[in-house]
Design a protein around this motif. Structure first.
Motif, short mmCIF file in Angstrom:
data_model
loop_
_atom_site.label_atom_id
_atom_site.label_comp_id
_atom_site.label_asym_id
_atom_site.label_seq_id
_atom_site.Cartn_x
_atom_site.Cartn_y
_atom_site.Cartn_z
N UNK A 65 0.82 -1.22 0.00
CA UNK A 65 0.00 0.00 0.00
C UNK A 65 0.85 1.26 0.00
N UNK A 66 2.16 1.11 0.16
CA UNK A 66 3.02 2.29 0.34
C UNK A 66 3.97 2.44 -0.84
N UNK A 67 4.25 3.70 -1.22
CA UNK A 67 5.15 3.94 -2.34
C UNK A 67 6.61 3.66 -1.95
N UNK A 68 7.49 3.76 -2.93
CA UNK A 68 8.90 3.40 -2.72
C UNK A 68 9.52 4.22 -1.58
N UNK A 69 9.21 5.51 -1.56
CA UNK A 69 9.79 6.38 -0.52
C UNK A 69 9.31 5.96 0.87
N UNK A 70 8.01 5.72 1.00
CA UNK A 70 7.45 5.32 2.29
C UNK A 70 8.02 3.98 2.74
N UNK A 126 17.29 5.83 -2.20
CA UNK A 126 16.72 5.36 -3.47
C UNK A 126 17.60 5.77 -4.64
N UNK A 127 18.12 7.00 -4.58
CA UNK A 127 19.00 7.47 -5.65
C UNK A 127 20.26 6.60 -5.74
N UNK A 128 20.77 6.17 -4.58
CA UNK A 128 21.99 5.35 -4.57
C UNK A 128 21.78 4.00 -5.23
N UNK A 129 20.56 3.47 -5.19
CA UNK A 129 20.32 2.18 -5.84
C UNK A 129 19.73 2.38 -7.24
N UNK A 140 16.19 7.03 -8.43
CA UNK A 140 15.77 8.43 -8.35
C UNK A 140 14.62 8.64 -9.32
N UNK A 141 13.59 9.36 -8.88
CA UNK A 141 12.43 9.58 -9.74
C UNK A 141 11.32 8.55 -9.55
N UNK A 142 11.60 7.48 -8.77
CA UNK A 142 10.58 6.45 -8.55
C UNK A 142 10.03 6.52 -7.13
N UNK A 143 10.24 7.66 -6.45
CA UNK A 143 9.84 7.77 -5.04
C UNK A 143 8.36 7.49 -4.84
N UNK A 144 7.53 7.93 -5.79
CA UNK A 144 6.08 7.81 -5.62
C UNK A 144 5.50 6.55 -6.24
N UNK A 172 13.42 14.84 7.54
CA UNK A 172 14.76 14.26 7.46
C UNK A 172 14.69 12.83 6.93
N UNK A 173 13.69 12.07 7.43
CA UNK A 173 13.52 10.69 6.98
C UNK A 173 13.27 10.65 5.47
N UNK A 174 12.45 11.56 4.99
CA UNK A 174 12.16 11.60 3.55
C UNK A 174 13.42 11.90 2.75
#
Lengths: 246, 261
Positions: free
Chosen positions: A87-92, A116-119, A122-126, A107-109
């Motif tokens: 139910x949660x996006x990649x960032x969550x 996410x950018x390191x793997x 980036x751009x897939x947070x949502x 800060x957590x975000x």
């Protein structure tokens, strides 16, 4: 410097098939030095996942002890399945360990987005898990394991369900992250070639009850999966595995 | 196009049925106290519109209060069960007994205990008892269905029970809970109707009582009018809960994602 030591570990599980249960591990001992990349290699059901869960403190041993001589470090854990919240996006998903530690949301975000950018996400947070491919889901899982900046990364056959191309790419990414962060990695696998290419040391486990049958150091530079050094390492590991399972 | 047909076909069927019904009554000269024509039912709705709406309001109020109470109690009990196996083992058999005992049989007792001077409370309690179990069962199953590895991961990162409940168990339980709520919505209405039947004359003022009253007076058209309003209410409750389910699950749960998408 020893980061993690398992000594004389015994673990028995209740079983519906066998009276008295199944002895998963019997007198399992090994130690891991800070900064090492160690593979735990063995056939299915040899107790290597159990050993990993014991190291993480998710299970308690019946005998022996799991010790961290210099204090228990922050641990990142990656399962065979991506194990994301659907139910949660990649960032969550990525920020879960930080949220559980009650880190301020902003800060957590920021840290989760950086992980996410390191793997390479980036751009897939949502993006929700169902919108991501198997390899991308595993990348989110790795980002989540890294987000709390662990010293010790435990991986339980993380690439077993992926195709070979994705598996190789993620393996290279894992090596890069290991070097960049000075991580200590304990990597459970049943793939000889994967362990030969990725690790500095391979611990070979025989079929149940699990213990260490061989401890193989691989002093080679890993820049090629098919280099003669890697192939030679595979031969050595294979021979040890054959001897252990015979 | 399929959407349009989804509406056109059921409406066409309704037109055919109502048309042949009307024609049959007219052609065979069926007495109105046996089976009234659809047009007579429509006239009955118009003629008694204000009083029927008041009755509908009364039944709907009982239904919605009972549904809300059943949801709160069901979820709270399920959360209690999820936190303690002992609690679950001790109380679940009694929840099952409550479920399998016909509520009609205990409704008179509840009316006596609560008292006819607080008739609405009694009706709500009876309807709550009818609607409670599917919510408890759905929420209990859902709270137990959390991914073990995800729970392990949360524990590894030092999650408290409350954090695990809020961040992992409750979202996992949502599809199961909503499924239970869809069943419970209809049951709350049935419970309200049963409660009104049992409560009987002079006290209840809802649609079910109108059915009893119209039956006694042989005002069959009014009876059908009340019946039609009840059916419509049931459909609307179901539709509202389906909409809620779709709104909450459409982004992530397989059950709400259309295969074409």
């Amino acid at each position: 410097m020893t980061l993690l030591a398992l000594s004389g570990i015994g673990k028995r599980f209740a079983s519906t098939q066998k009276a008295g249960g199944v002895q998963a591990l019997d007198d399992l001992s090994f130690a891991i030095q800070t900064g090492e990349f160690v593979s735990l290699l063995g056939p299915s059901g040899c107790g290597k996942s159990t050993a990993l869960r014991l190291a993480a403190g998710l299970l308690t041993p019946d005998a022996g002890a799991v010790t961290f001589p210099h204090g228990k470090p922050e641990i990142g854990f990656v399962f065979q399945e991506p194990t994301l919240m659907p139910w949660a996006d990649a960032l969550t998903n990525t920020r879960l360990p930080l949220v559980l530690k009650s880190m301020p949301r902003r800060e957590a975000n920021a840290r989760a987005a950086a992980a996410l950018a390191r793997v390479g996400l980036a751009g897939f947070e949502r993006a929700l898990p169902r919108e991501l491919s198997g390899g991308m889901k595993m990348r989110v899982s790795i980002a989540r394991a890294l987000v709390a900046q662990p010293k010790l990364l435990l991986l339980d056959e993380p690439f077993a369900a992926l195709d070979e191309i994705t598996r190789n790419r993620l393996g290279d990414d894992l090596l890069r992250l290991w070097r960049e962060d000075g991580l200590t990695v304990l990597f459970v696998t049943h793939s000889v070639s994967e362990s030969a290419y990725l690790s500095e040391r391979v611990l070979v486990m025989p079929p149940r009850p699990g213990r260490i049958a061989a401890d193989i150091a691989l002093p080679h530079s890993r820049d090629d999966r098919l280099s003669s050094v890697t192939i030679e390492a595979q031969r050595g590991i294979n021979a040890a595995l054959q001897a252990a399972t015979a | 196009m399929r959407r349009v047909l989804d509406i056109v076909f059921p409406v066409a069927l309704a037109a055919v049925i109502l048309g042949s019904w009307e024609w049959t009554i007219f052609h065979w000269q069926v007495p109105h106290y046996v089976l009234p024509a659809p047009s007579a039912i429509a006239r009955a709705i118009c003629a008694n519109f204000a009083s029927l709406m008041a009755s509908l309001g009364s039944t709907l109020a009982v239904t919605l209060q009972a549904f809300a109470a059943a949801t709160l109690l069901g979820v709270a009990t399920a959360i209690g069960f999820s936190q303690s196996r002992l609690l679950e083992r001790t109380f679940y058999p009694y929840a099952v007994i409550l479920q399998v005992t016909p509520v009609v049989a205990i409704a008179p007792l509840i009316l006596i205990w609560v008292g006819f001077e607080r008739i609405n409370l009694a009706l709500v309690i009876i309807a709550t008892l009818v609607a409670f179990f599917p919510i408890l069962a759905g929420a209990t199953l859902g709270l137990k269905s959390a991914d073990f590895n995800l729970l392990d991961l949360a524990r590894l990162h030092g999650a408290s029970r409350l954090q695990i409940l809020w961040r992992i168990r409750l979202p996992t339980a949502l599809p199961y809970l909503l499924s239970g709520m869809k069943t419970a919505g209809g049951l709350a209405l049935i419970g309200a109707v049963v409660a009104e039947f049992v409560a009987g004359s002079g006290t209840a003022t809802g649609l079910a009582w109108r059915i009893v009253e119209s039956g006694n007076r042989l005002e069959i058209a009014t009876l059908f009018a009340a019946l039609a309003l009840l059916a419509l209410t049931g459909v609307l409750i179901f539709a509202a809960l389906s909409l809620l389910e779709w709104a909450l699950l459409r982004r992530w749960h397989e059950s709400a994602i259309s295969e074409a998408a």
